[in-house]
Motif scaffolding. Sequence first.
Motif: not given
Length: 443
Positions: A6-12, A54-58, A60-70, A79-82
């Motif tokens: 699967k590919i999970a796409i995360v962007d606000d 995932s986008d970096i700028r979002m 609430g929890m931004d892409g960097m925080q999200f990446l560290k959680k993952l 994790v591919i960052m946009i």
Amino acid sequence: MAQAMKIAIVDDEQDMRQSISQWLALSGFDTETFPSAEDALKSLGADYPGVVVSDIRMPGMDGMQFLKKLMSVDSALPVIMITGHGDVPMAVEAMRVGAYDFLEKPFNPDKMTELAKKATQARRMTLDARALRRELGDGSTMMKKLIGSSPVMDRLREDILDLGQADGHVLIDGETGTGKTLVAHALHAVGAKAGRKFVVVPCAGQEEDDLGRRLFGPMEEGGTQPLVEDARGGTLVLEDIEALPDKLQAKLLSWINDQGTPAETRVVAVCNLQEQGKTCEDSMRPDLYYRLAAMKITLPPLRQRGEDILMLFTRFADQFAEEYGCPAPGVTAQEAAQLLQAPWPGNIRQLTNIAERAVLQNRRGTGTISSLLMNDHDEVQPVMTTEGKPLKEYVEAFERMLIDNTMRRHKGSIVGVMEELCLPRRTLNEKMAKYGLQRSDYL
């Protein structure tokens, strides 16, 4: 069958995540979208069968925080960052934290597809490796692969459980194709070292100097560590131990002696001698042989396993029939007797080959199992074995196979089996109990 990625796409931004999703879906990917990192984290756990975009700028929890959680949940998750133009330094930092790669807006959709393919391939390899490690560490799973209800297989499983719990080194021998490496896996999986390193080293077909360096070092600068170090604390399996040159046999014995007792690393030596009249003892230094053979397992040849032959043939034929998308071939009473009587010089490996070819023949509507047995050019030309069996054994083996196959075909429906075999309920129950067949196994 490979697990679907699967590919999970995360962007606000709804338009962005939908456009990425549509493009990747058109490229053959299974996509799911999330409007925020918080929403995505509810679905993205360890062993997630895919990758994340995932986008970096979002908000609430931004892409960097999200990446560290993952990364704290699964450090091998790609994790591919946009990123926007001004976010490239942040993307470089994301790579340091553990991101797989990044794409700068506006990005080429084809580049996104190419990156997604590489990331999903890497993820599949990671998950496959984890599944294999879990399987090797799961003694019950490995023992279930040692299929058979014959007395010799019951003894083999008892030997594996007994020796698996011991600390000493083990020598496994037996005819070619009997499953010696599988038994080595099982010994590791049921022992105290389960879950630790399991390193398999083929000793045949390698130059002495190259094999010596791989096993004991010294390695070239920047190279990986020697295999004896890689296996430290776990199990080192030496396949075709009889092919290990004398010089390396001496070095192996010295390394084993240096470990002391109990050994930190267990050695399982697999002997695969095929020459008539020659044993593993003949080809090894006596001191090394007796050091390894203090605990020894000799695998039974297939011809000594009675009705296991029909059980295994049915299992393999069913597996190949599913793989090729066609019915499994039926086995007549005459063919069952021939399968039981054949000498099987190639053992399980030869039986697997015959089962696959029988399925392919059946798909074409030509040939018989008998013809395959009489014209098997892949192994020694089979003739009927001189190891005779009472007629009662042939009849019971065929009867068990027939009930087993019919139960599989009807997926455990007792009524369906009764009708097809014209058996009263009580008679069927008695025969299933006699042959150790459980309805629950077919549901």
